[in-house]
Design an enzyme around this catalytic site. Structure first.
Site, short mmCIF file in Angstrom:
data_model
loop_
_atom_site.label_atom_id
_atom_site.label_comp_id
_atom_site.label_asym_id
_atom_site.label_seq_id
_atom_site.Cartn_x
_atom_site.Cartn_y
_atom_site.Cartn_z
N GLU A 41 -17.41 41.50 -44.40
CA GLU A 41 -16.56 40.88 -45.42
C GLU A 41 -17.34 40.56 -46.68
OE1 GLU A 41 -17.95 37.54 -42.63
OE2 GLU A 41 -17.42 39.65 -42.53
N ASP B 43 -18.53 36.71 -50.48
CA ASP B 43 -18.23 36.65 -49.06
C ASP B 43 -16.84 36.03 -48.89
OD1 ASP B 43 -19.74 36.80 -46.23
OD2 ASP B 43 -18.36 35.12 -46.25
#
Length: 667
Positions: free
Chosen positions: A576, A532
């Protein structure tokens, strides 16, 4: 308009619609509609002149108004103005669809120059023909359902239901039970326009008949998360044009209709103009669902064309045998080898060959298939200088489609350079026909004899037919090869994230499931790394979404550097988040890869002044590993990696954490 498009349009036109006269009664018209199982009836004057159109909705309004008995003539109640179209103005299904949507109608009468009825195009027919299967499978009911639903409790009378339908201009009322505490409706049935009309025909007492009297046990709902394709199948199975939509809690969420399924498709997604395979290949970059629909229609077109071609070929038995052998394969070398063998055997030629033009400027070419005395024992052409001799032929002559037959070169063309070249290779008589592919000269089919031979007119005609079939076979083989490439590109598009060009989540799930099964059999470790980008929302807020996209692209490229084995898979998990699958990798190996990834991304030095962790873009990673077994699942492995990722974030980010290790701060 193409023959196939004309055929598709003709299928949408009801050439034998129910028709009555203005003098007939409403009751008589209703009986005729029910007999024909039709939602409409046309009204025609003498000579089949179009007068009006009555639909179920028109009849419902008549019932609600209660101003007329069922014995009154249609002339008193039929609409004065009805949208019609001249039959020649409807060129394809898309034109018809646009007219229906533009005028918000479900029936479009078609008339001739004299105003006579030619047929009717209905919304139902278009819905059946314009059926984008793949798109409906990919989309969900909640995307197209109508959430503003008119409902009524079970004790509502038919009079009240009829008034509700007429005042709200809807075709159905959902019958439900309200939950006072939750403020929600639990549906138990549906009352539609045909229900009202049918009961009116039977003389039912509208004031004393309630909605609950019409509800039976066969009522079923569809979930908001179900696919449009599933909704379409239910409508087809149940013979209905609408379904009630509920949430997972069983409460009313909306209604999905056949119209909403149809209107959810943009015109270009439902385009009915059947293009050739070449056009499909040129447009393979468009939306995957649209391309799949076009390919499906093209396959159907090719099947119909093949059937028509076989009927035509069947008229000539010899051409049929040769053509069938040619068409057994779409592999070009096999096609051409079969062709020369069949032609050589049939004509009993001394030599048969196919000469392909590979350079149109000079022109130059090569012999790519050959049968007869110049062929080696393994079936391959022997080295022969005949190729350069054929390059001296006048290709403009053959490009016009003309066939050249010479019974005796020494007698007919003794002085020509062409004759000297061919005669030098032992050719006395020759028959040459052009192979045309899409009207362009692709090559030549040549028969030759070492002795004079009179070529009969029937032989020349048959030779022309054979070369035409070879040209078609070549075209199909080339298009088939291009189609294979296009299909592979479409498959890559379906499995690739458009922004990062990594695998997408769907492909990741497929790879993880496949490796899980394999490693379960082999009892080897399987690792997953979930990544992430730290504080990515702040990055987007600070630098803008375009910079955010560029950041994700750079991170994606960095992720691929440490992941080098063929079986490893790197994918965009969403937003993301990224994920890496590492088969045959123990926890320690996955931890090492995670650290390499972290360093690789940090080494990009992408500025991030809003980050609470670093002055540049960093990653947090969760590592999980297990030996797959039947008591666990790939989803649990991903969940474990997600928990590890959460631990890494909680410990300060820009680090990795694993299933069996506490979060570790990396140097």
């Amino acid at each position: 308009m193409s023959t196939v498009s004309s055929f598709a349009l003709e299928r949408a036109i009801d050439r034998h619609p129910p028709i009555t006269t203005p003098g007939e009664s409403i009751k008589s018209a209703l009986i005729q509609m029910q007999t024909a199982a039709s939602s409409y009836i046309l009204v025609a004057q003498a000579g089949n002149k179009f007068a009006s159109l009555l639909t179920e909705r028109d009849l419902l309004n008549i019932i609600v108004n209660s101003r007329h008995s069922s014995d009154i003539s249609l002339a008193a109640v039929m609409p004065a103005e009805v949208i019609t179209s001249h039959i020649d103005q409807i060129t394809d299904l898309l034109t018809a669809r646009l007219l229906l949507r533009q005028h918000k109608i479900r029936h479009l009468p078609l008339v001739s120059d004299q105003g006579c009825i030619e047929g009717v195009i209905t919304y139902d027919n278009l819905s059946r023909l314009l059926n984008p299967i793949d798109l409906l499978r990919l989309r969900h009911v909640e995307e197209v359902m109508t959430s503003q639903v008119i409902w009524a409790p079970p004790h509502t009378s038919l009079t009240e239901l009829s008034n509700l339908m007429a005042s709200h201009r809807v075709s159905c009322i959902v019958i439900g039970e309200a939950s006072p505490m939750l403020g929600c409706i639990r549906p138990i049935g549906v009352v539609t326009e045909p229900h009202i009309i049918h009961l009116w025909m039977q003389g039912a007492n509208f004031d004393h008949t309630q909605a609950q009297d019409l509800i039976n046990g066969s009522f079923r709902c569809i979930l908001t998360t179900d696919s449009l394709w599933y909704a379409h199948k239910l409508m087809t199975t149940d013979g209905t044009r609408r379904l009630v939509v509920v949430g997972t809690d069983g409460f009313l969420a909306g209604v999905v209709t056949q119209s909403s399924l149809f209107q959810s498709v943009e015109p270009d997604e439902a385009q009915l103009t059947l293009k050739t395979l070449t056009n499909i290949i040129d447009e393979h970059t468009v939306d995957l669902s649209q391309a799949n629909q076009k390919l499906e229609r093209t396959i159907q077109e090719r099947k119909r064309a093949k059937a028509a071609l076989q009927q035509q070929i069947a008229r000539e038995r010899l051409v049929n045998r040769i053509t069938q052998n040619i068409r057994q394969s779409l592999e070009l070398t096999s096609i051409l080898t079969t062709a020369v063998d069949e032609v050589s055997a049939f004509f009993q030629a001394g030599r048969t060959l196919i000469y392909r033009i590979v350079d149109e400027e000079r022109p130059a070419g090569e012999i790519i298939a050959e049968a007869g005395s110049a062929v080696a024992g393994n079936g391959a052409p022997t080295a022969s200088p005949l190729g350069p001799a054929l390059a001296q032929l006048d290709m403009d002559f053959y490009a016009s489609g003309r066939v050249h037959s010479v019974p005796d070169l020494e007698a007919d063309d003794r002085s020509s350079q062409k004759t000297r070249f061919l005669a030098a290779h032992g050719i006395r008589s020759v028959l040459i026909a052009p192979i045309l592919v899409k009207q362009n000269l692709w090559g030549l089919l040549l028969l030759s004899q070492e002795e004079p031979r009179r070529w009969e007119r029937s032989e020349i005609k048959l030779f022309e037919q054979i070369t035409a079939q070879i040209g078609l076979a070549i075209q199909q083989a080339v298009l088939y090869s291009q189609l294979e490439i296009a299909n592979q590109k479409l498959l890559n598009q379906a499995n690739t994230d458009e922004l990062t060009q990594l695998s997408n989540r769907r492909h990741f799930s497929h790879c993880l499931a496949k490796e899980w099964k394999r490693l379960q059999r082999e009892q080897q470790p399987l690792s997953v790394i979930l990544c992430d980008v730290d504080h990515f929302k702040l990055y987007n807020d600070t630098y803008g979404h375009q910079a955010g996209d560029d950041c994700l692209k750079a991170v994606a490229q960095a992720l691929k550097q440490p992941v080098k084995r063929p079986a490893d898979e790197t994918a965009r998990y969403g937003g993301e988040e990224f994920v890496i699958v590492l088969p045959n990798t123990p926890l320690e190996g996955a931890q090492h890869v995670a650290e390499q990834i972290r360093l690789q991304v940090q080494g990009l030095n992408i500025p991030h002044r809003s980050s609470k962790t670093s002055d540049c873009v960093t990653l947090s990673l969760g590592v999980a590993c297990c030996i797959p077994n039947s008591k666990s699942s790939p989803e649990e492995l991903v969940k474990t990696a997600d928990m590890a990722l959460y631990a890494a974030k909680e410990s300060g980010r820009n680090r990795w954490a694993s299933e069996s290790h506490a979060p570790q701060l990396q140097a």
